[in-house]
Design an enzyme around this catalytic site. Structure first.
Site, PDB file in Angstrom:
ATOM      1  N   CYS A   2       0.851  -1.071   0.082  1.00 14.99           N
ATOM      2  CA  CYS A   2       0.154   0.067  -0.102  1.00 14.99           C
ATOM      3  C   CYS A   2       0.931   1.302  -0.033  1.00 14.99           C
ATOM      4  O   CYS A   2       1.852   1.193   0.522  1.00 14.99           O
ATOM      5  CB  CYS A   2      -0.820   0.001   1.459  1.00 14.99           C
ATOM      6  SG  CYS A   2      -1.893  -1.330   1.518  1.00 14.99           S
ATOM      7  N   ARG A  28       5.067  -0.138  -6.183  1.00 15.19           N
ATOM      8  CA  ARG A  28       5.004  -1.330  -5.019  1.00 15.19           C
ATOM      9  C   ARG A  28       3.934  -2.202  -5.025  1.00 15.19           C
ATOM     10  O   ARG A  28       4.043  -3.161  -4.317  1.00 15.19           O
ATOM     11  CB  ARG A  28       4.856  -0.094  -3.766  1.00 15.19           C
ATOM     12  CG  ARG A  28       6.047   0.904  -3.444  1.00 15.19           C
ATOM     13  CD  ARG A  28       5.551   1.842  -2.504  1.00 15.19           C
ATOM     14  NE  ARG A  28       5.304   1.252  -1.190  1.00 15.19           N
ATOM     15  CZ  ARG A  28       5.952   1.023  -0.332  1.00 15.19           C
ATOM     16  NH1 ARG A  28       7.276   1.611  -0.335  1.00 15.19           N
ATOM     17  NH2 ARG A  28       5.829   0.548   0.844  1.00 15.19           N
ATOM     18  N   TRP A  74      -3.296  -2.714  -1.205  1.00 13.78           N
ATOM     19  CA  TRP A  74      -2.788  -3.943  -1.606  1.00 13.78           C
ATOM     20  C   TRP A  74      -3.719  -4.899  -0.679  1.00 13.78           C
ATOM     21  O   TRP A  74      -3.675  -4.764   0.579  1.00 13.78           O
ATOM     22  CB  TRP A  74      -1.436  -4.554  -1.564  1.00 13.78           C
ATOM     23  CG  TRP A  74      -0.939  -5.718  -2.169  1.00 13.78           C
ATOM     24  CD1 TRP A  74      -0.499  -5.868  -3.465  1.00 13.78           C
ATOM     25  CD2 TRP A  74      -0.821  -6.916  -1.263  1.00 13.78           C
ATOM     26  NE1 TRP A  74      -0.262  -7.173  -3.535  1.00 13.78           N
ATOM     27  CE2 TRP A  74      -0.361  -7.919  -2.507  1.00 13.78           C
ATOM     28  CE3 TRP A  74      -1.069  -7.158   0.031  1.00 13.78           C
ATOM     29  CZ2 TRP A  74      -0.037  -9.259  -1.804  1.00 13.78           C
ATOM     30  CZ3 TRP A  74      -0.660  -8.476   0.333  1.00 13.78           C
ATOM     31  CH2 TRP A  74      -0.216  -9.455  -0.560  1.00 13.78           C
ATOM     32  N   ASN A  98      -1.626   2.472   6.237  1.00 11.94           N
ATOM     33  CA  ASN A  98      -0.914   1.486   5.599  1.00 11.94           C
ATOM     34  C   ASN A  98      -0.478   0.498   6.850  1.00 11.94           C
ATOM     35  O   ASN A  98      -0.349   1.064   8.035  1.00 11.94           O
ATOM     36  CB  ASN A  98       0.535   1.798   5.332  1.00 11.94           C
ATOM     37  CG  ASN A  98       0.377   2.313   3.799  1.00 11.94           C
ATOM     38  OD1 ASN A  98      -0.524   2.146   3.013  1.00 11.94           O
ATOM     39  ND2 ASN A  98       1.723   2.752   3.219  1.00 11.94           N
ATOM     40  N   GLY A  99      -0.495  -0.784   6.764  1.00 10.17           N
ATOM     41  CA  GLY A  99      -0.123  -1.576   7.725  1.00 10.17           C
ATOM     42  C   GLY A  99      -1.345  -2.603   8.053  1.00 10.17           C
ATOM     43  O   GLY A  99      -2.165  -2.603   7.474  1.00 10.17           O
ATOM     44  N   GLU A 476      17.749 -17.781  -7.636  1.00 12.69           N
ATOM     45  CA  GLU A 476      17.361 -16.790  -8.038  1.00 12.69           C
ATOM     46  C   GLU A 476      17.083 -16.645  -9.582  1.00 12.69           C
ATOM     47  O   GLU A 476      15.810 -15.914  -9.785  1.00 12.69           O
ATOM     48  CB  GLU A 476      18.530 -15.827  -7.835  1.00 12.69           C
ATOM     49  CG  GLU A 476      18.513 -14.348  -8.163  1.00 12.69           C
ATOM     50  CD  GLU A 476      17.188 -13.667  -7.631  1.00 12.69           C
ATOM     51  OE1 GLU A 476      16.646 -13.907  -6.663  1.00 12.69           O
ATOM     52  OE2 GLU A 476      16.913 -12.295  -8.179  1.00 12.69           O
ATOM     53  N   LYS A 480      13.212 -15.395 -10.785  1.00 12.91           N
ATOM     54  CA  LYS A 480      13.137 -14.385 -11.656  1.00 12.91           C
ATOM     55  C   LYS A 480      12.107 -14.554 -12.637  1.00 12.91           C
ATOM     56  O   LYS A 480      11.195 -13.883 -13.140  1.00 12.91           O
ATOM     57  CB  LYS A 480      14.340 -13.681 -12.534  1.00 12.91           C
ATOM     58  CG  LYS A 480      15.368 -12.974 -11.718  1.00 12.91           C
ATOM     59  CD  LYS A 480      14.869 -11.716 -11.278  1.00 12.91           C
ATOM     60  CE  LYS A 480      14.165 -11.708 -10.225  1.00 12.91           C
ATOM     61  NZ  LYS A 480      14.637 -11.425  -8.762  1.00 12.91           N
ATOM     62  N   GLU A 483       8.328 -15.103 -11.403  1.00 13.88           N
ATOM     63  CA  GLU A 483       7.597 -13.773 -10.853  1.00 13.88           C
ATOM     64  C   GLU A 483       7.135 -13.026 -12.121  1.00 13.88           C
ATOM     65  O   GLU A 483       6.205 -12.276 -11.962  1.00 13.88           O
ATOM     66  CB  GLU A 483       8.171 -13.090  -9.773  1.00 13.88           C
ATOM     67  CG  GLU A 483       9.359 -12.342 -10.287  1.00 13.88           C
ATOM     68  CD  GLU A 483      10.245 -11.708  -8.983  1.00 13.88           C
ATOM     69  OE1 GLU A 483       9.401 -11.135  -8.113  1.00 13.88           O
ATOM     70  OE2 GLU A 483      11.345 -11.851  -8.931  1.00 13.88           O
ATOM     71  N   HIS A 499      16.454 -38.243  -7.296  1.00 11.44           N
ATOM     72  CA  HIS A 499      15.781 -38.707  -6.018  1.00 11.44           C
ATOM     73  C   HIS A 499      14.491 -38.288  -6.178  1.00 11.44           C
ATOM     74  O   HIS A 499      13.898 -38.288  -4.962  1.00 11.44           O
ATOM     75  CB  HIS A 499      16.590 -37.880  -4.872  1.00 11.44           C
ATOM     76  CG  HIS A 499      18.080 -38.599  -4.684  1.00 11.44           C
ATOM     77  ND1 HIS A 499      18.376 -39.785  -4.208  1.00 11.44           N
ATOM     78  CD2 HIS A 499      19.170 -38.012  -5.123  1.00 11.44           C
ATOM     79  CE1 HIS A 499      19.793 -40.074  -4.306  1.00 11.44           C
ATOM     80  NE2 HIS A 499      20.449 -38.909  -5.006  1.00 11.44           N
ATOM     81  N   LYS A 595       6.165  -4.654  -4.392  1.00 10.45           N
ATOM     82  CA  LYS A 595       7.652  -4.214  -4.205  1.00 10.45           C
ATOM     83  C   LYS A 595       8.027  -4.507  -2.993  1.00 10.45           C
ATOM     84  O   LYS A 595       9.339  -4.709  -2.525  1.00 10.45           O
ATOM     85  CB  LYS A 595       7.902  -2.677  -4.879  1.00 10.45           C
ATOM     86  CG  LYS A 595       9.443  -2.540  -5.023  1.00 10.45           C
ATOM     87  CD  LYS A 595      10.420  -3.461  -5.892  1.00 10.45           C
ATOM     88  CE  LYS A 595      11.742  -3.004  -6.062  1.00 10.45           C
ATOM     89  NZ  LYS A 595      12.343  -4.285  -6.527  1.00 10.45           N
TER      90      LYS A 595
HETATM   91  O1  M6R Z   1      12.834  -5.326  -0.130  1.00 17.14           O
HETATM   92  P1  M6R Z   1      13.343  -6.614   0.254  1.00 17.14           P
HETATM   93  O2  M6R Z   1      14.731  -6.800  -0.287  1.00 17.14           O
HETATM   94  O3  M6R Z   1      13.414  -6.770   1.657  1.00 17.14           O
HETATM   95  O4  M6R Z   1      12.549  -7.545  -0.338  1.00 17.14           O
HETATM   96  C1  M6R Z   1      12.464  -8.894  -0.289  1.00 17.14           C
HETATM   97  C2  M6R Z   1      11.726  -9.679  -1.240  1.00 17.14           C
HETATM   98  O5  M6R Z   1      10.317  -9.348  -1.166  1.00 17.14           O
HETATM   99  C3  M6R Z   1      12.166  -9.454  -2.704  1.00 17.14           C
HETATM  100  O6  M6R Z   1      13.361  -9.582  -2.758  1.00 17.14           O
HETATM  101  C4  M6R Z   1      11.253 -10.111  -3.726  1.00 17.14           C
HETATM  102  O7  M6R Z   1      11.415 -11.478  -3.532  1.00 17.14           O
HETATM  103  C5  M6R Z   1      11.640  -9.462  -5.214  1.00 17.14           C
HETATM  104  N1  M6R Z   1      10.179  -9.468  -5.736  1.00 17.14           N
HETATM  105  C6  M6R Z   1      12.315 -10.494  -6.072  1.00 17.14           C
HETATM  106  O8  M6R Z   1      12.301 -10.201  -7.302  1.00 17.14           O
END
Ligand code: M6R
Length: 600
Positions: A2, A28, A74, A98-99, A476, A480, A483, A499, A595
């Site tokens: 949010c 975000r 959100w 927010n929160g 990683e 990518k 997502e 396995h 984000k």
């Molecule tokens: O802001 P942060 O690095 O703490 O965020 C952690 C994760 O939410 C963030 O890395 C998320 O996995 C990304 N969308 C990955 O691309």
């Protein structure tokens, strides 16, 4: 997640400020938006599900106002629709929030007995009703906010407008960021200074259990006890270009390309004077062990650091997902340094884990990208990555900056504990100084990534495999792809395939491997032959000039393991990017993702 913006002015229409602020916070992640502003001496509320542009279209073009609050939501409690969207209004009080109000059920039960009823399914409407309840009870804003802060369990950044006090915005904060931007005769509040950088770069940061009265002429910040606080006025220096796409179609591509400079920018302060600069990094030899905590990409950066700490400097290192950390035995001790990695510095799970470590008085270090973020304030020592603003939800340049900074930290530790010689350290420093030369050909190899993307973009399952460091990097890579393209992709340790997982391999299943460690490569290649025998299509990232007509091969330059990590990841990032473009997804704002994940 949010986003919040509010503004109050003596001489200007604040509606464009609110809409621009919301647009700047779009990256975000959100699913509805709303605004409340003063119109004809009444509060006018406009809300919608979907995008800020839809909200903008719903606003009456001729409307102007001197005070207002706005929000992107959100969804947490209740669906993403216009009823649940903020602002919420109960009698005299209008708020955005927010929160999460964790004890909202108990508060709601209490208020229902006082004849309050609710239109939405949100915790925020309950919070709004509680503020109204206290306001009607005390007829005093300070007492209202104090009672609210004492009653509510959870996190909040709240902007409040009170009907018979329409020159002032009230703001309150606990565990959710809030800044107050200062300009001449217009003051602007936001959950992130980047939302309002177009208007000001001077701002106050509210801390937990602080609140403020903000009007066009002044900002009065108070503690929950009611004491007036003399807070520091901060100035941020962010190039506006960080917040614009330029000629790139997506922020993600722009940010991937920026890695040419962001990696060196991050490590340069610690290598520019050779070994002497390395000494400016914290001395880790006083700790017996290292623990690393993070989420998502930050967690993956932690795994790379674990490999380097353990394999190169013989220092034990455990890495935990922040969301699990609080609910397990962490063997916390004063001899263990806990490193918290976060791009945003606002991730709720990471903050919760950090607070746990601090409550036991154990040492903490932060690897953070966003300056003045919550984690940067909470840790004992903070090292900043210099990736600049990362707008795309999928983290790219922040990851390589985290990995590079951690690598340099390991290097300085290795020198101190004598597991790394001075000559070797100097070689690694030279490699970092030549990063642009090493990385540019990989960044420019669009044809290779696009042709792989064309082969795979219609698939629904994608396997990533590797051993050792390559396994951590493939985690990683898989994140990518999933997502941003929504293709199901998982990474597996190559040796684990037989396995269980190999049962999923069928004709044309894409398998992407990295094999950049000469001792482990023959084993990974054998695993690849096993999946090839079952019909898989194989893509291999390696640095041995390995030749095999049955695989598609991407060669990366041969370097030390300290720098290899930031090279191997480039093909992973760009294959994900081009695959997502072919699938036509919303690359910078993938569905369901935010984000900055500010709820646990
Ligand atoms: O802001 P942060 O690095 O703490 O965020 C952690 C994760 O939410 C963030 O890395 C998320 O996995 C990304 N969308 C990955 O691309």
């Amino acid at each position: 997640m949010c986003g919040i913006v509010g503004a109050v002015s003596k001489n200007r229409n604040i509606l464009p400020i609110l809409i621009t602020g919301l647009k700047n916070l779009e990256y975000r992640g959100y699913d509805s938006a709303g605004v409340a502003y003063l119109k004809n001496n009444k509060i006018n509320i406009v809300k919608t599900s979907g995008k800020v542009s839809k909200l903008e279209n719903k606003l009456n073009k001729s409307d102007e106002s001197n005070i207002g609050i706005a929000h992107t939501r959100w969804a947490t409690h209740g669906k993403a629709n216009s009823v649940n969207a903020h602002p919420h209004r109960v009698n005299h009080i209008t708020i955005v929030h927010n929160g999460i109000i964790e004890n909202f059920k108990e508060i709601k039960d209490m208020l229902e007995k006082e004849n309050y009823s609710f239109k939405s399914s949100t915790d925020t409407e309950v919070g709004c009703a509680l503020l109204n309840y206290y306001y009607e009870k005390f007829n005093d804003v300070d007492k209202t906010i104090k009672a609210f802060m004492n009653k509510v369990i959870g996190s909040y950044a709240i902007l409040m407008i009170i009907d018979n006090d329409l020159d002032n915005l009230y703001v309150m904060k606990k565990e959710s960021p809030l800044v107050i931007g200062i300009t001449d005769k217009t003051n602007i509040v936001a959950s992130d200074i980047r939302a309002i950088l177009k208007y000001t770069n001077k701002y106050y940061i509210l801390d937990d259990f602080e609140y403020a009265r903000v009007n066009a002429n002044e900002v009065v910040i108070k503690s929950v006890k009611g004491d007036i606080l003399n807070k520091e006025l901060h100035t941020i220096d962010i190039k506006d270009s960080d917040n614009y796409k330029g000629h790139y179609k997506h922020y993600m591509l722009k940010e991937i390309m920026e890695q040419k400079t962001t990696i060196l920018k991050t490590v340069l302060p610690f290598i520019k004077e050779g070994l002497d600069s390395l000494k400016t990094l914290p001395d880790l030899t006083k700790y017996k062990e290292i623990t690393i905590v993070g989420c998502g990409t930050a967690y993956h950066a932690g795994l790379v650091a674990k490999y380097l700490f353990e394999e190169v400097t013989n220092t034990r290192c455990n890495v935990y997902l922040a969301s699990e950390f609080r609910y397990q035995n962490n063997f916390l001790s004063k001899d263990t340094l806990t490193i918290f990695i976060s791009q945003s510095g606002e991730t709720a799970d990471t903050i919760a884990a950090l607070k746990l470590v601090k409550s036991k008085n154990c040492p903490t270090l932060g690897i953070i990208n966003v300056e003045d973020s919550t984690i940067s304030y909470l840790v004992d020592t903070c090292l900043y990555t210099k990736a600049g603003s990362e707008i795309a939800v999928a983290s790219t340049k922040a990851y390589t900056a985290q990995v590079a900074l951690l690598s340099i930290l390991v290097l300085s530790h290795g020198l101190r504990n004598k597991t790394i010689s001075r000559d070797r350290a100097l070689e690694v420093i030279d490699e970092f100084k030549s990063i642009e030369k090493l990385i540019t050909p990989l960044l420019n190899d669009k044809d290779t990534y696009l042709s792989i993307a064309k082969n795979i973009y219609k698939e629904e399952d994608f396997f990533y495999i590797g051993r050792g460091l390559d396994y951590y990097l493939s985690m990683e890579g898989a994140l990518k792809l999933k997502e941003i393209s929504y293709i199901h992709s998982e990474s597996y340790s190559a040796g684990e395939l037989k396995h269980g997982t190999i049962s999923l391999i069928k004709k044309n299943t894409p398998v992407l491997a990295s094999a950049t460690n000469s001792c482990l490569n023959p084993k990974t290649i054998s695993n690849l032959k096993e999946v090839l025998a079952r019909g898989a299509d194989i893509y291999l990232i390696c640095n041995d000039n390995y030749k095999d007509d049955t695989f598609t091969i991407i060669n990366i330059p041969r370097t030390s393991e300290f720098i290899k990590t930031v090279l191997v990841i480039i093909p992973y990032q760009l294959i994900a990017y081009y695959t997502a473009t072919l699938r036509g997804t919303d690359i910078d704002k993938p569905k369901n993702l935010a984000k900055s994940v500010t709820v646990e």
